[in-house]
Design a protein around this motif. Structure first.
Motif, PDB file in Angstrom:
ATOM      1  N   CYS A   1      -3.617   6.590  -6.207  1.00 22.01           N
ATOM      2  CA  CYS A   1      -4.487   7.768  -6.088  1.00 22.01           C
ATOM      3  C   CYS A   1      -4.475   8.602  -7.358  1.00 22.01           C
ATOM      4  O   CYS A   1      -5.516   9.107  -7.794  1.00 22.01           O
ATOM      5  N   CYS A   2      -3.306   8.764  -7.954  1.00 26.44           N
ATOM      6  CA  CYS A   2      -3.179   9.633  -9.134  1.00 26.44           C
ATOM      7  C   CYS A   2      -3.863   9.044 -10.360  1.00 26.44           C
ATOM      8  O   CYS A   2      -4.571   9.750 -11.088  1.00 26.44           O
ATOM      9  N   TYR A   3      -3.673   7.761 -10.601  1.00 26.40           N
ATOM     10  CA  TYR A   3      -4.080   7.187 -11.883  1.00 26.40           C
ATOM     11  C   TYR A   3      -5.334   6.319 -11.802  1.00 26.40           C
ATOM     12  O   TYR A   3      -6.178   6.368 -12.691  1.00 26.40           O
ATOM     13  N   THR A   4      -5.458   5.518 -10.760  1.00 26.86           N
ATOM     14  CA  THR A   4      -6.629   4.642 -10.666  1.00 26.86           C
ATOM     15  C   THR A   4      -7.842   5.377 -10.110  1.00 26.86           C
ATOM     16  O   THR A   4      -8.939   5.297 -10.668  1.00 26.86           O
TER      17      THR A   4
ATOM     18  N   ASN B   1      -3.099  14.871   0.636  1.00 28.20           N
ATOM     19  CA  ASN B   1      -4.019  15.087   1.762  1.00 28.20           C
ATOM     20  C   ASN B   1      -4.612  13.771   2.258  1.00 28.20           C
ATOM     21  O   ASN B   1      -4.855  13.596   3.461  1.00 28.20           O
ATOM     22  N   ILE B   2      -4.837  12.838   1.343  1.00 28.33           N
ATOM     23  CA  ILE B   2      -5.328  11.514   1.735  1.00 28.33           C
ATOM     24  C   ILE B   2      -4.287  10.792   2.599  1.00 28.33           C
ATOM     25  O   ILE B   2      -4.614  10.185   3.628  1.00 28.33           O
ATOM     26  N   LEU B   3      -3.023  10.891   2.206  1.00 23.51           N
ATOM     27  CA  LEU B   3      -1.948  10.290   3.002  1.00 23.51           C
ATOM     28  C   LEU B   3      -1.874  10.938   4.384  1.00 23.51           C
ATOM     29  O   LEU B   3      -1.633  10.255   5.389  1.00 23.51           O
ATOM     30  N   LEU B   4      -2.106  12.237   4.437  1.00 22.86           N
ATOM     31  CA  LEU B   4      -2.056  12.940   5.708  1.00 22.86           C
ATOM     32  C   LEU B   4      -3.164  12.456   6.646  1.00 22.86           C
ATOM     33  O   LEU B   4      -2.961  12.298   7.850  1.00 22.86           O
ATOM     34  N   VAL B   5      -4.350  12.197   6.099  1.00 25.72           N
ATOM     35  CA  VAL B   5      -5.455  11.663   6.901  1.00 25.72           C
ATOM     36  C   VAL B   5      -5.084  10.291   7.471  1.00 25.72           C
ATOM     37  O   VAL B   5      -5.363   9.994   8.648  1.00 25.72           O
TER      38      VAL B   5
ATOM     39  N   LEU C   1       0.833  -1.201   0.000  1.00 24.88           N
ATOM     40  CA  LEU C   1       0.000   0.000   0.000  1.00 24.88           C
ATOM     41  C   LEU C   1       0.869   1.254   0.000  1.00 24.88           C
ATOM     42  O   LEU C   1       0.630   2.188  -0.782  1.00 24.88           O
ATOM     43  N   GLU C   2       1.870   1.269   0.866  1.00 25.18           N
ATOM     44  CA  GLU C   2       2.737   2.436   0.983  1.00 25.18           C
ATOM     45  C   GLU C   2       3.469   2.736  -0.324  1.00 25.18           C
ATOM     46  O   GLU C   2       3.510   3.879  -0.780  1.00 25.18           O
ATOM     47  N   GLY C   3       4.045   1.709  -0.934  1.00 24.45           N
ATOM     48  CA  GLY C   3       4.849   1.921  -2.127  1.00 24.45           C
ATOM     49  C   GLY C   3       4.065   2.305  -3.363  1.00 24.45           C
ATOM     50  O   GLY C   3       4.606   2.938  -4.277  1.00 24.45           O
ATOM     51  N   ASN C   4       2.793   1.930  -3.426  1.00 30.29           N
ATOM     52  CA  ASN C   4       2.017   2.158  -4.645  1.00 30.29           C
ATOM     53  C   ASN C   4       0.844   3.123  -4.469  1.00 30.29           C
ATOM     54  O   ASN C   4       0.117   3.379  -5.424  1.00 30.29           O
ATOM     55  N   PHE C   5       0.657   3.652  -3.247  1.00 32.86           N
ATOM     56  CA  PHE C   5      -0.537   4.431  -2.971  1.00 32.86           C
ATOM     57  C   PHE C   5      -0.571   5.747  -3.743  1.00 32.86           C
ATOM     58  O   PHE C   5      -1.641   6.182  -4.201  1.00 32.86           O
ATOM     59  N   ALA C   6       0.574   6.407  -3.873  1.00 31.56           N
ATOM     60  CA  ALA C   6       0.602   7.678  -4.602  1.00 31.56           C
ATOM     61  C   ALA C   6       0.191   7.472  -6.061  1.00 31.56           C
ATOM     62  O   ALA C   6      -0.631   8.234  -6.605  1.00 31.56           O
TER      63      ALA C   6
ATOM     64  N   THR D   1     -13.151   7.749  -0.059  1.00 31.61           N
ATOM     65  CA  THR D   1     -11.718   7.497   0.068  1.00 31.61           C
ATOM     66  C   THR D   1     -11.163   8.093   1.349  1.00 31.61           C
ATOM     67  O   THR D   1     -10.324   7.482   2.027  1.00 31.61           O
ATOM     68  N   TYR D   2     -11.623   9.285   1.718  1.00 32.72           N
ATOM     69  CA  TYR D   2     -11.169   9.897   2.969  1.00 32.72           C
ATOM     70  C   TYR D   2     -11.604   9.060   4.175  1.00 32.72           C
ATOM     71  O   TYR D   2     -10.840   8.871   5.138  1.00 32.72           O
ATOM     72  N   VAL D   3     -12.849   8.556   4.152  1.00 35.85           N
ATOM     73  CA  VAL D   3     -13.336   7.721   5.249  1.00 35.85           C
ATOM     74  C   VAL D   3     -12.521   6.433   5.338  1.00 35.85           C
ATOM     75  O   VAL D   3     -12.103   5.997   6.425  1.00 35.85           O
ATOM     76  N   ILE D   4     -12.285   5.805   4.197  1.00 33.09           N
ATOM     77  CA  ILE D   4     -11.499   4.566   4.174  1.00 33.09           C
ATOM     78  C   ILE D   4     -10.071   4.830   4.643  1.00 33.09           C
ATOM     79  O   ILE D   4      -9.468   4.009   5.344  1.00 33.09           O
ATOM     80  N   SER D   5      -9.529   6.002   4.284  1.00 32.48           N
ATOM     81  CA  SER D   5      -8.166   6.352   4.694  1.00 32.48           C
ATOM     82  C   SER D   5      -8.055   6.470   6.199  1.00 32.48           C
ATOM     83  O   SER D   5      -7.053   6.056   6.801  1.00 32.48           O
ATOM     84  N   PHE D   6      -9.094   7.010   6.836  1.00 30.67           N
ATOM     85  CA  PHE D   6      -9.089   7.087   8.303  1.00 30.67           C
ATOM     86  C   PHE D   6      -9.077   5.684   8.902  1.00 30.67           C
ATOM     87  O   PHE D   6      -8.343   5.405   9.859  1.00 30.67           O
ATOM     88  N   ALA D   7      -9.895   4.776   8.338  1.00 25.83           N
ATOM     89  CA  ALA D   7      -9.915   3.392   8.816  1.00 25.83           C
ATOM     90  C   ALA D   7      -8.573   2.707   8.584  1.00 25.83           C
ATOM     91  O   ALA D   7      -8.102   1.914   9.420  1.00 25.83           O
ATOM     92  N   ALA D   8      -7.928   3.025   7.459  1.00 20.12           N
ATOM     93  CA  ALA D   8      -6.611   2.452   7.189  1.00 20.12           C
ATOM     94  C   ALA D   8      -5.599   2.903   8.229  1.00 20.12           C
ATOM     95  O   ALA D   8      -4.716   2.144   8.635  1.00 20.12           O
ATOM     96  N   GLY D   9      -5.726   4.160   8.673  1.00 17.72           N
ATOM     97  CA  GLY D   9      -4.825   4.659   9.711  1.00 17.72           C
ATOM     98  C   GLY D   9      -4.958   3.899  11.012  1.00 17.72           C
ATOM     99  O   GLY D   9      -3.963   3.657  11.714  1.00 17.72           O
ATOM    100  N   VAL D  10      -6.186   3.496  11.362  1.00 16.69           N
ATOM    101  CA  VAL D  10      -6.405   2.691  12.569  1.00 16.69           C
ATOM    102  C   VAL D  10      -5.642   1.370  12.463  1.00 16.69           C
ATOM    103  O   VAL D  10      -5.010   0.901  13.429  1.00 16.69           O
ATOM    104  N   SER D  11      -5.692   0.749  11.300  1.00 14.64           N
ATOM    105  CA  SER D  11      -4.981  -0.514  11.085  1.00 14.64           C
ATOM    106  C   SER D  11      -3.472  -0.326  11.110  1.00 14.64           C
ATOM    107  O   SER D  11      -2.735  -1.150  11.651  1.00 14.64           O
TER     108      SER D  11
END
Length: 490
Positions: free
Chosen positions: A283-286, A295-299, A275-280, A346-356
């Motif tokens: 987000c940009c292309y997919t 900002n999504i990474l920051l969340v 996730l970390e290596g491919n997330f940027a 995506t922002y909501v899912i990103s918050f849940a990802a941060g919990v994990s």
């Protein structure tokens, strides 16, 4: 004369035993309850490692591809070799730290102090585009490997300090929670600062296929549209018996709980590394959120920082093994839903990802001391190998990370990734979805299955604690008796 010499030797031995006894007592005194200030001072040391590691993990791939304009194939080589080299240096440094002599500054501090300034220089050179085309690959490969080596010289002795700051499991767990909170805060800083820089300085994309007829696109003079494929003062422990490098490997991997812990977290951490290596790029292309990915990474990182205390409370209340089950199971939810291309979702899912991610940060480092304690109980005559245990854990994680990052970048090359393209081929979208969603879910399930066999539960952990406390008390009594005997002989 011989009798006088014997009396002098006995006196020296008495003084030595008294010194050792005082030293052990001092360790026992330091081994009690740690102050908040002590925990914070220890925790702050982990922030630079996470700031730089997070920035490299999230942005080095897209930097090499779209800023330095390195061909995807060579970028995959740089990323793989750099991570693999980093993995190899971990057990090597751990072995050297365990064999290094004591100094007036301790055993760990010289490694930490000498490696830090050199690592700073190498880190800045990684983010510099050299004014030569032919030597660009060598430039990034050399400075990336150098930086990883110097970071290892810092992080292995620093992480091994956990075993020396206190003899109480509860205090070590608390100090680890402080450290993880600061380290996750470091990832927020790394993601926030570097992400905003990348977001503000993103290069213009290159139209692909039907995009050539699009209006409103502005391109700098450097864009070549005809060629889209631009390629602590003193840490006291019992003296360890010298052992070879391969003896160290057999020792740590021969301890069953350690092997199962490492393998379990190896698979779960691989999921987050993908996730970390491919997330940027994802987000940009997919997802199409080129202007929002930072900002999504920051969340994600803010969520991870805020939920570290929750996971510390959870593992204290319900046990570490239960925390692993819950944290690992919950972590599959974000990966299942990341494919939805709606910004709010995506922002909501990103918050849940941060919990994990918070659970993934905290739990391995909270459980490693328990494994080392278990080893001490089963091998009371083999002490002082903490650095080896910690370094091999980092070795397996980093080696797997290098393999995953190299394979993912190479997969993008095979799928037809277009450097700085406004859009990507369908094959690239599918590849990114697999790397960010499907593959991590499979890895997490495998890790969860391995954790089921992990043998150290709360009952065994408390039993080990009791045995180690009794062992320390016996050592103090033995030292005191030895001192009294030598004093009576004199």
């Amino acid at each position: 004369m011989a009798r006088g010499e014997g009396g002098e030797q006995s006196s020296n031995a008495s003084l030595l035993n008294k010194s050792k006894s005082d030293e052990v007592k001092a360790v026992e005194k330091r081994g009690g309850r740690l102050s908040v200030c002590s925990k914070l001072c220890y925790a702050i040391g982990g922030a630079p490692y996470q700031i730089t590691g997070c920035a490299l993990g999230f942005f080095l791939q897209i930097y090499l591809l779209d800023v330095a304009q390195v061909d995807p194939f060579y970028a995959s080589i740089i990323l793989f070799v750099g991570r693999a080299w980093d993995a190899i240096t971990d057990p090597t440094v751990g072995f050297l730290v365990s064999r290094s002599p004591w100094t007036r500054f301790g055993k760990m501090m010289p490694w930490i102090a000498l490696s830090t300034p050199l690592a700073v220089v190498c880190y800045f050179l990684i983010w510099y585009v050299p004014p030569v085309e032919t030597g660009k690959i060598i430039w990034y490969l050399v400075f990336y490997c150098l930086f990883q080596s110097l970071q290892t010289c810092f992080h292995v002795p620093y992480s091994a300090l956990t075993m020396f700051i206190s003899s109480e499991q509860k205090e070590r767990d608390s100090a680890t929670a402080y450290r993880m909170t600061v380290e996750v805060l470091g990832t927020v800083i790394g993601t926030g600062i570097q992400g905003q820089i990348v977001g503000m300085a993103s290069a213009p994309c290159i139209p692909v296929g039907g995009d050539f007829n699009s209006t409103g696109q502005e391109f700098g003079p450097e864009v070549n549209i005809s060629q889209p494929h631009i390629s602590l003062e003193h840490t006291v422990s019992q003296t360890a018996q010298p052992m070879s490098f391969f003896q160290g490997i057999r020792m740590v991997m021969g301890h069953g709980p350690y092997a199962k812990l490492v393998m379990g977290f190896l698979f779960t951490s691989l999921a987050f590394m993908l996730l970390e290596g491919n997330f940027a790029l994802f987000c940009c292309y997919t997802l199409g959120f080129r202007d929002d990915f930072q900002n999504i990474l920051l969340v994600i990182m803010l969520s991870a920082t805020l939920t570290i205390p929750f996971w510390q409370w959870f593992l204290t209340r319900f046990g570490k093994k239960t925390a692993v089950y819950v944290g690992t199971t919950v972590s599959t939810i974000p990966f299942l839903t990341f494919v939805f291309s709606n910004l709010i979702v995506t922002y909501v899912i990103s918050f849940a990802a941060g919990v994990s991610i918070a659970a993934a940060f905290l739990l391995p480092w909270s459980m490693l001391p328990d494994v080392v304690d278990d080893f001490k109980v089963q091998n009371p005559d083999s002490q002082g190998h903490e650095a080896i245990f910690y370094s091999f854990y980092v070795f397996f994680t980093k080696f797997a990370s290098g393999v995953s990052l190299g394979i993912s970048t190479l997969s993008l090359d095979f799928a037809g990734y277009i450097t700085r393209g406004c859009t990507q081929p369908v094959e690239v979208d599918i590849t990114l979805k697999v790397l960010v969603s499907a593959a991590p879910i499979i890895l997490i399930i495998v890790g969860l299955i391995i954790f089921i066999t992990y043998p150290i539960n709360e009952e065994r952990r408390q039993g080990n604690r009791k045995l180690l406390n009794e062992q320390r008390e016996n050592e103090l009594d033995s030292e005191a008796d030895s001192t009294e005997t030598d004093a009576s002989v004199v």
